[in-house]
Enzyme design. Sequence first.
Site, short mmCIF file in Angstrom:
data_model
loop_
_atom_site.label_atom_id
_atom_site.label_comp_id
_atom_site.label_asym_id
_atom_site.label_seq_id
_atom_site.Cartn_x
_atom_site.Cartn_y
_atom_site.Cartn_z
N LYS A 206 1.11 -1.33 -0.03
CA LYS A 206 -0.30 0.49 0.27
C LYS A 206 0.97 1.44 0.00
O LYS A 206 1.84 1.20 0.64
CB LYS A 206 -0.75 0.11 1.29
N SER A 281 -9.44 1.76 3.61
CA SER A 281 -8.62 2.59 2.57
C SER A 281 -7.72 1.18 1.33
O SER A 281 -6.61 1.64 0.85
CB SER A 281 -7.70 3.58 2.98
N SER A 305 -9.39 -0.98 7.34
CA SER A 305 -9.44 -0.87 6.01
C SER A 305 -8.14 -2.18 5.63
O SER A 305 -7.86 -2.43 4.57
CB SER A 305 -8.38 0.03 5.78
#
Length: 608
Positions: A206, A281, A305
């Site tokens: 990420k 996210s 997330s």
Amino acid sequence: MNSFVFICTTFLNASINVCTRVFLLVLSASVYQGFVLVEVFLNSYNLVYPPYFAKPITKGQYYVSSIVGGTVTVVATKTIMLNGFMRWLLRFLVSLIAIGVRPLTYLLTVRRTRKCPPPANPALFKSATTLTNMIRNRQITSEEVVAAYIERCKEANPYLNAIVEPRYEQALREARSIDKMIASTDRTPEELGKEYPLLGVPMTVKESIAVEGMSNDCGTVRPSRVPATKDAAIVSLARAAGAIPIAVTNTPQLCMNWETYNNVTGLTMNPFDQKRTTGGSSGGEAALISSAASIVGVGSDIAGSLRLPPMFCGIFGHKPTPKLLSIEGHIPDCLDSEFEEYFALGPLCRYAEDLTLLLKVLRQPGGPDVPLDKPVDVSKLKFYYMEGDNSNVTDKIGSDVKKAMEKAKAHIKNTYNIEVKELKIKNMEHIWEISIRVLMNIRHVRNIYTDPEKRDQWVSVWPEVLKKMVGLSDHNFTCVAYGPLQKFFDSLPKSYYAKLLRIFEEIKQDFEKALGDDAVLIYPAYPYPAHLHYRVYYKFLNCGYLTIFNALGLPVTACPMGLTEKGLPVGLQLVANKCHDHLTIAVAKEFEKAFGGWVPPNREPVSV
């Protein structure tokens, strides 16, 4: 007579108070709805912001700042008590945004009809555990595996928009070096496995987690690129174990949304349906892994997330026991010493066995004692379920999630003759409000208002709010809204928060007692499968299904349960007590074996 006057006065005051709260909630909801409609429309059409709007900003800044700031304080002091009616009203008012957003989302997604092609290369259907074993035994080279995933990234990403920045050439060079080392070493495969548990396996990261030399802006518009100067702690551990990062993936700006889009990379799409969200996210990671363009990855979780994107994309994710993995090297970071009690980094993958492998590699020295290698006899466990928090704020679970829960309960009953009992926790209806208040009470999280010279202070909030109102802000709506929202919560009476904390302590104790050392709770991750893009703006109250476990600090595994009749993934959360991550992972492996786990996108749907 005095008693009658007292009663009338009390009734009148109570009525005025309720009416005031209702009016202020309606007013706040109206402002929120206006912001959302503008955000969705402008983001989707990439309109050019008219420069002549800039002049009114500097003129009216002082006056509007004073008015808005004063209003926030009034609203805060008048809406502190979220009783049953107020919770229902809050849900109703937020739901009104659907009147404008629902038809708009249809229009904005009508042309998103391209289907991500399913994977074909056999190497893409093997777990990381299997692949690294094959590489060590010279049954396949690391270069072959890495090249296969790079080709899949190039094939799938045009349909997903999940990759922020690739590092394909560097990854191939690292893979060739590993192959040369294996060819020249006299160590056995077992010895290599102990030293390099992820030897030769590609991974994705990420963007909010630092990979040296790669983008680490976390979806924020900047004058120039600011790459990470060194690896985050977990990336360093993964590399030391032989893993090879091949790309960093998309995230909403500063990880502040349950929809993955920003003004730098744009919108990430679900591999099962471009019209639908990946969640957030960690949406870029989930989309890439689900499409078989990555085998394993790492993400972060402050409000679901590591669980919502896996649920929407049909893969596994794990929010570990607090402090099991280091959070060093993540953007945004935080000065609050309590941050790690609620925030975690963790793994995402397509095969449940890789969760254990990744956690063993990534755990930080000196962290909590989690017996990841301890064998788990599922037949000896206790099982509970809950369908929600009964708060009247979140939606009730839909038929698809209900079917998945019933399927899970039936499997446990039919296979092990264990009754999955409903868990009832006193004051559970307050947990939505409590979890939001607890998370919003975290101090000094880095955000767009953080003073660059003094990390523990903010610059003024209202200029950026005004810029957003007229379409001149480079920041996404959720990042801009964080400032006024934080000021709202800061304005609330401390005495009421103290009362909530007392109730929270009782809830935590009840959960700890119920789960003990040998129980797993089955809980929805979300009321329904992935919705159309941007609908999170009137569905965000359902974050309560996720934030509860951040506030409680419990480990949770997101577990896929197959596809719905429409071909969309559906999944559940598996929860255990702190330091019992191995229990939830064991049950995830059990359900994977029973129901198939990850399903490649756009193949024949497997109905739940």
